[in-house]
Design an enzyme around this catalytic site. Structure first.
Site, mmCIF file in Angstrom:
data_model
loop_
_atom_site.group_PDB
_atom_site.id
_atom_site.type_symbol
_atom_site.label_atom_id
_atom_site.label_comp_id
_atom_site.label_asym_id
_atom_site.label_seq_id
_atom_site.Cartn_x
_atom_site.Cartn_y
_atom_site.Cartn_z
ATOM 1 N N HIS A 148 35.667 41.621 36.912
ATOM 2 C CA HIS A 148 34.118 41.502 36.403
ATOM 3 C C HIS A 148 34.241 41.065 34.971
ATOM 4 C CE1 HIS A 148 35.492 45.635 36.190
ATOM 5 N NE2 HIS A 148 34.724 45.865 35.184
ATOM 6 N N ARG A 415 38.776 53.478 41.649
ATOM 7 C CA ARG A 415 37.744 53.848 40.553
ATOM 8 C C ARG A 415 36.533 54.007 41.438
ATOM 9 N NH1 ARG A 415 34.388 51.202 35.496
ATOM 10 N NH2 ARG A 415 33.890 49.602 37.072
ATOM 11 N N GLU A 529 32.228 56.864 28.815
ATOM 12 C CA GLU A 529 31.656 55.432 28.410
ATOM 13 C C GLU A 529 30.600 55.508 27.440
ATOM 14 O OE1 GLU A 529 31.558 52.980 32.043
ATOM 15 O OE2 GLU A 529 31.341 54.576 33.067
ATOM 16 N N ASP A 569 29.640 50.300 27.687
ATOM 17 C CA ASP A 569 28.502 51.090 27.858
ATOM 18 C C ASP A 569 28.226 51.911 26.625
ATOM 19 O OD1 ASP A 569 27.156 50.988 30.739
ATOM 20 O OD2 ASP A 569 29.373 50.942 31.013
ATOM 21 N N ARG A 607 38.616 47.652 27.536
ATOM 22 C CA ARG A 607 37.864 46.543 26.773
ATOM 23 C C ARG A 607 37.524 45.422 27.781
ATOM 24 N NH1 ARG A 607 39.150 46.847 21.338
ATOM 25 N NH2 ARG A 607 40.640 48.389 20.668
ATOM 26 N N ARG A 746 24.583 46.568 34.122
ATOM 27 C CA ARG A 746 25.907 46.660 33.841
ATOM 28 C C ARG A 746 25.835 46.099 32.650
ATOM 29 N NH1 ARG A 746 29.397 48.631 37.402
ATOM 30 N NH2 ARG A 746 28.738 48.647 39.450
#
Length: 911
Positions: A148, A415, A529, A569, A607, A746
């Protein structure tokens, strides 16, 4: 770009080749547009380009008028033209980096940041060979590729780019090319560009997990694969150049590996689960074993030594005899003409073992280390029997690849969202109220469950628990099938308390993921996060490490604890300064917690590509972390277009890995031995000033997000977020959990939207208020002193400066016009904060303009802007028309998607 326009830019003598490439490729693109496009395309593109250049120069041009009301097809073709230009400019800049790198090698001068420059610097500061060996011992460099946002370019187009780059690098007087050779190279370039123009760039449907996997595997099996052996050789050469003697022997102390999330990242993606994990690992193994088989065939062709001409070691003969017994059918297939060629006979048998490994058949290599051992026997024999220049380098190159890629190619991480695991535990315990308990109660319940050790009937589990338990079972099966390194970390997103980590242990036990000692065979990494979670992370880890049950688990894992740090985040919800300061403070506090409990702590840095998501140049990404936080393992994510930029071409991949290795060695050596060049600690009062800046900046940022009722509507209207949410960027949704606004959006679409509209708000908002107030109360001298003494603050201001330079208020104001009546007020407020940030930043930096100290980037942005502007203007017009259609016009939507891809390419970022 015309010659006169190029002359207006500050190209130094070293950049003339880049200038020439941009000119040639731009002219070639013009010919292709005239040849392949409709008659009106090239004149429209030229008119829009020149008008935007004139507008940027302060002329009277009105660039918007030419781009309003175009048909969707005309808008899409116009965007495609500008997007293709950026593809060529990006390629030219990469090739220029390769030329500069080769120029350093030819002159013998150490390239800044490269391995030789770093090692010579450390030697000059007093590092001796004994200390060097300690600094290198066990060091692992592991970039981890994530899906992503998927860049979504088709693999066939990536292959065309490789062929274009090969042709361009083979051209030119510096390569000794003749006129006909030059013409042939340019013919290849034109052919590939024309075919690329005739190929649809992006998938018209949302990519599957398999599509994302194949996209990343392209870079692993091309650039990364080709770079692995040269990097090992360069490290050995640099060690010898800096420390002399036989220091090159230490090169094998450093391991380079790769990881992947693609197929194992279940967080918010219903398309990922046990099946995609199995498919990913099977595909990894298939590709890597096929490559080994190909390389063994190449070694077979090279190593034609005859026993009548040169001796071989007894170990080679013994291995041939042993494998003749292990694989009798394969041994019978060795042609008789090779009877006197021992290397070829052994390589034939080794190929048989690799095939058996591929087929999971009898005679397979149990572990990649066994394959490396066989190659080591051949290397040792060549070394001692006059073979140093008769194939030894090629054998060692394959050894380096096997040591890096194993039989699994890339370690697959798993995850999952912590809330999903809580739901699974509720089903496992048969307690629907479990998720609503507070953290201490959940921790107590889990501890009691784990200590009881009751078996779980997997067949009777409800859906959520059954799937998460199957995930754990799949981890165990995969390691047994593909090796111990096939599966890496189990990462818990949005981890908030010790119960989230204990939940993973409970699910693993239910899935049978237990070692011979009865302990869970899994490294669990909580992912912290948000700024709040980073702030409470030390307390969370303290509670976890004080659990006798969890400490017993860690002892079985070598007292090694992984923690993942989220950059996206924390910035999304709090702003850049609070995010970076919270990450720094969390690392320092977590290291102190680990030291108290006798645990080795390893950080995994999540990152993203943009500054707002933690993006940084490879060397800066390593050296910006607190002293001592690296440990012996650098693990860092690489995402989206950054994968292509860092690993698309073999030479660039080599440079990327050299920068990571060099910075890691430097960071580790400075911390271990306190070298003279190390930065002294920042005084407490300056640390307090930095904390205050973070607090004030976060307050301003959160006031905007939470207190201004017009902000969220402005975000929805003045950016293309609604189009991005429909865009086929990746296999997972744009939001996690239930969409409640920015909180659950997101970070990728959040940053991507602001970048598309040229606001780049997450990278600077709040910083101006904090800096301005601090200057007023403390004086600018205090901030200048902080900048001089704090590497963290220097890095923060450098990133803000770059974001400000890439943003554009003039273009952003056009997007603000889409927000109706609230647009002017909101834009005026944002513009005021932007100006406040710029003026305060320049005051602290004692600079007159942004990027005064970075001439390369300062030149690059004006070079790109006139070519991005037309796509931005098209996007504003298309957004308005698409929304007026009720977002139901598919042709307008397709053209709009084209502008999103084009601007992303021009800005070099998808968020």
């Amino acid at each position: 770009m015309t010659p006169s326009e190029l002359r207006g830019l500050d190209f130094g003598p070293k950049d003339l080749a880049l200038k020439n490439d941009v000119r040639r490729l731009g002219a070639l693109l013009g010919r292709i547009l005239r040849e392949q496009g409709p008659p009106e395309l090239y004149p429209r593109v030229e008119a829009a380009r020149l008008a935007c250049i004139q507008a940027r120069a302060g002329g009277s041009g009105a660039p918007a008028g030419q781009l309003v009301g175009l048909s969707p097809e005309a808008a899409l073709e116009t965007t495609r033209a500008f997007s293709t230009y950026f593809a060529l400019v990006d390629l030219a800049e990469q090739l220029h980096r390769i030329r500069r790198r080769r120029a350093y090698a030819e002159t013998g001068e150490a390239q800044p940041g490269g391995l030789e420059a770093v090692l010579r610097g450390l030697a000059a500061e007093g590092l001796d060979e004994v200390q060097l060996e300690r600094a290198l011992e066990g060091l692992v460099i592991e970039p981890v590729l994530t899906a992503h946002p998927t860049e979504a370019l088709r693999r066939t187009l990536l292959s065309k780019e490789l062929r274009i780059s090969d042709a361009l690098l083979s051209r030119g007087a510096e390569a000794g090319r003749t006129g006909p050779e030059h013409a042939e190279a340019m013919r290849v370039v034109r052919q590939e560009l024309t075919a690329a123009w005739q190929t649809e760039e992006h998938l018209s449907v949302r990519p599957t997990v398999a599509d994302e996997r194949e996209h990343a595997l392209f870079f692993l099996t091309e650039g990364a694969w080709a770079a692995m052996a040269p990097v090992r050789r360069e490290l050995g050469r640099a060690l010898e150049a800096a420390f002399g003697g036989d220091a090159s022997r230490l090169a094998n102390r450093v391991a380079v590996r790769f990881g992947s999330w693609i197929g194992g990242d279940m967080d918010g993606n219903p398309n990922v689960g046990p099946q995609t994990m199995r498919e990913a690992l099977a595909r990894h193994a298939q590709l890597v074993l096929l490559r080994y088989r190909e390389e063994l065939r190449e070694l077979f062709r090279r190593l034609s030594q005859s026993e009548s001409r040169v001796d071989v070691s007894a170990a080679v003969r013994q291995r041939i005899e042993a494998y003749g017994s292990l694989l009798p059918a394969v041994a019978e297939e060795v042609p008789q003409r090779y009877a006197g060629m021992p290397y070829r006979r052994l390589l034939w048998l080794m190929s048989g073992r690799i095939q058996a490994t591929f087929d999971a058949a009898e005679g397979a290599y149990p572990e990649p280390e066994d394959f490396v051992a066989d190659l080591g026997i051949i290397a040792a024999s060549l070394s001692t029997h006059r073979g140093a220049n008769a194939g030894l380098a090629e054998v060692e190159a394959l050894m380096a690849r096997v040591e890096g890629f194993g039989f699994h190619l890339a370690t697959l991480d798993v995850r999952q969202d912590g809330l999903v695991n809580r739901a699974a535990i509720a089903e496992l315990l048969g307690d629907a109220g479990y998720p609503e308990l507070d953290g201490a109660q959940r921790t107590a319940r889990l501890a009691a469950h784990l200590e009881a050790g009751k078996p779980v009937e997997r067949e009777a589990l409800p859906e959520t628990a059954a799937e998460q338990v199957e995930v754990m079972a799949t981890i165990g099966e995969s390691r047994a099938r593909y090796g111990s390194r096939a599966i890496g970390l189990y990462i818990i997103s949005m981890a908030q308390g010790p119960d989230d980590t204990l939940a993973a242990l409970a699910l693993a036990r239910a899935g049978g993921l237990i070692d011979a000692g009865g302990q869970v065979a899994l490294d669990v990494a909580p992912l912290f996060e948000t700024v709040d979670d980073l702030t409470t992370a030390p307390a969370t880890m303290t509670a976890l490490l004080e659990s006798p049950l969890y400490r017993e688990h860690l002892r079985a894992r070598g007292d090694r604890q992984w923690v993942m740090l989220g950059y996206s985040d924390s910035n999304k919800t709090s702003g850049l300064i609070p995010s970076r300061v919270a990450l720094d403070r969390a690392q320092r506090a977590l290291m102190a917690v680990a030291a108290v409990h006798g645990v080795s702590l390893r950080f995994f840095h999540g990152r993203g590509g943009s500054v707002s998501r933690g993006g940084a140049k490879p060397r800066a990404a390593v050296l910006s972390n607190p002293p001592g936080s690296l440990g012996d393992h650098l693990r860092i994510t690489e995402q989206g277009e950054i994968i292509r930029a860092k690993f698309g071409l073999a030479d660039i991949a080599e440079r990327t890995l050299e920068l990571l290795i060099g910075a890691s060695i430097e960071s580790r050596a400075r911390h271990q031995f306190g070298l003279s060049g190390d930065q002294p600690p920042t005084p407490d009062e300056q640390e307090q000033l930095l904390d205050r800046l973070a607090t004030d900046s976060r307050a301003a940022y959160m006031r905007l997000l939470n207190d201004d009722p017009d902000f969220l509507p402005y975000f929805r209207e003045a950016t293309p977020i609604d189009a991005i949410e429909r865009l086929s960027l990746g296999s997972r949704p744009s939001s996690r959990r239930k969409m409640r606004g920015v909180e659950d959006l997101r970070a990728i679409p959040w940053v991507f939207s602001w970048m598309q509209s040229r606001h780049l708000l997450p990278g600077w908002y709040g910083a101006g208020t904090a800096l301005h107030d601090a200057i007023q109360s403390e004086g600018v001298g205090a901030l200048r002193e902080l900048h001089a003494k704090s590497a963290l603050f220097r890095g923060i201001l450098g990133d803000i400066e770059m974001v400000l330079a890439k943003s554009d208020l003039g273009i952003a104001e056009r997007y603000a016009g889409l927000a109706g009546e609230r647009g002017p007020r909101m834009f005026a407020h944002l513009a005021e904060e932007w100006q406040r940030t710029r003026s305060s930043l320049l005051d602290v930096l004692e600079a007159g303009e942004l990027l005064e100290r970075d001439p390369v980037l300062r030149r690059s942005i004006p070079l790109r802007n006139p070519y991005i502007d037309p796509m931005s203007l098209l996007q504003v017009d298309l957004l308005a028309r698409w929304r007026e259609s009720g977002r139901e016009d598919p042709e307008l939507e397709r053209a709009l998607f084209g502008t999103i891809h084009g601007i992303a390419r021009g800005m070099r970022n998808t968020g």
